[in-house]
Design a protein around this motif. Sequence first.
Motif, PDB file in Angstrom:
ATOM      1  N   THR A  21       0.834  -1.201   0.000  1.00  0.00           N
ATOM      2  CA  THR A  21       0.000   0.000   0.000  1.00  0.00           C
ATOM      3  C   THR A  21       0.868   1.251   0.000  1.00  0.00           C
ATOM      4  O   THR A  21       0.620   2.199  -0.760  1.00  0.00           O
ATOM      5  N   ALA A  22       1.905   1.268   0.836  1.00  0.00           N
ATOM      6  CA  ALA A  22       2.800   2.426   0.920  1.00  0.00           C
ATOM      7  C   ALA A  22       3.547   2.627  -0.402  1.00  0.00           C
ATOM      8  O   ALA A  22       3.692   3.768  -0.873  1.00  0.00           O
ATOM      9  N   LEU A  23       4.023   1.540  -1.000  1.00  0.00           N
ATOM     10  CA  LEU A  23       4.746   1.648  -2.267  1.00  0.00           C
ATOM     11  C   LEU A  23       3.827   2.145  -3.377  1.00  0.00           C
ATOM     12  O   LEU A  23       4.202   3.017  -4.160  1.00  0.00           O
ATOM     13  N   THR A  24       2.611   1.625  -3.439  1.00  0.00           N
ATOM     14  CA  THR A  24       1.631   2.076  -4.431  1.00  0.00           C
ATOM     15  C   THR A  24       1.356   3.565  -4.271  1.00  0.00           C
ATOM     16  O   THR A  24       1.336   4.317  -5.258  1.00  0.00           O
ATOM     17  N   ALA A  25       1.175   4.006  -3.037  1.00  0.00           N
ATOM     18  CA  ALA A  25       0.913   5.434  -2.777  1.00  0.00           C
ATOM     19  C   ALA A  25       2.118   6.285  -3.177  1.00  0.00           C
ATOM     20  O   ALA A  25       1.962   7.350  -3.790  1.00  0.00           O
ATOM     21  N   ALA A  26       3.319   5.814  -2.856  1.00  0.00           N
ATOM     22  CA  ALA A  26       4.534   6.571  -3.192  1.00  0.00           C
ATOM     23  C   ALA A  26       4.697   6.692  -4.706  1.00  0.00           C
ATOM     24  O   ALA A  26       5.012   7.772  -5.222  1.00  0.00           O
ATOM     25  N   LEU A  27       4.471   5.602  -5.417  1.00  0.00           N
ATOM     26  CA  LEU A  27       4.589   5.636  -6.871  1.00  0.00           C
ATOM     27  C   LEU A  27       3.531   6.545  -7.489  1.00  0.00           C
ATOM     28  O   LEU A  27       3.815   7.298  -8.430  1.00  0.00           O
ATOM     29  N   SER A  28       2.330   6.513  -6.947  1.00  0.00           N
ATOM     30  CA  SER A  28       1.263   7.404  -7.424  1.00  0.00           C
ATOM     31  C   SER A  28       1.626   8.862  -7.171  1.00  0.00           C
ATOM     32  O   SER A  28       1.384   9.730  -8.014  1.00  0.00           O
ATOM     33  N   THR A  29       2.219   9.120  -6.025  1.00  0.00           N
ATOM     34  CA  THR A  29       2.625  10.485  -5.685  1.00  0.00           C
ATOM     35  C   THR A  29       3.693  10.984  -6.649  1.00  0.00           C
ATOM     36  O   THR A  29       3.610  12.115  -7.152  1.00  0.00           O
ATOM     37  N   VAL A  30       4.687  10.168  -6.938  1.00  0.00           N
ATOM     38  CA  VAL A  30       5.747  10.563  -7.874  1.00  0.00           C
ATOM     39  C   VAL A  30       5.141  10.859  -9.244  1.00  0.00           C
ATOM     40  O   VAL A  30       5.430  11.891  -9.856  1.00  0.00           O
ATOM     41  N   THR A  31       4.278   9.969  -9.724  1.00  0.00           N
ATOM     42  CA  THR A  31       3.645  10.160 -11.026  1.00  0.00           C
ATOM     43  C   THR A  31       2.812  11.439 -11.050  1.00  0.00           C
ATOM     44  O   THR A  31       2.859  12.209 -12.010  1.00  0.00           O
TER      45      THR A  31
END
Length: 153
Positions: free
Chosen positions: A128-138
């Motif tokens: 969940t944290a990795l998905t959120a981080a990747l979404s934030t970067v994008t």
Amino acid sequence: MERYWELCDAIRAFNRFYTVKMDFLNASYLGGGYSIAETRVLFELQTHPDCAQSDIVKTLGIDKSYLSRIIQRFCAGGLVEKRRSEEDRRRTTLSLTGAGNAETNRLIALTDRQITGQIDGLSAEECTALTAALSTVTEILGKGGQEYENHTL
């Protein structure tokens, strides 16, 4: 201004980590016989059938001459075919052949296995944290730019 230099350093460090971790620097990405750029071109052709080379140039920000060489190789290998547009005879469209679709699907499966191998063992919270981080970067870096497909090579 200091924070920009720190951010540049952090982005470069991440890029160095990520490109090695995901094996992007290999001339034959995923052992599939294609570079990452070639793999991405196949994916674009699968998700956007009957597009023009100029569309791919625009979407990927790839050099026109480099793309022409890639397309030439794919046509010679029976993966891609060129056709004159029915609407505008001056326009040539590109599409994957049956073999091109099969090869692209094979590469997607290889990519999925590679990513799964990288994230295997992560907890639900880490996913969940990795998905959120990747979404934030994008989201942050994509402001005012191109929107990318969720499922890419």
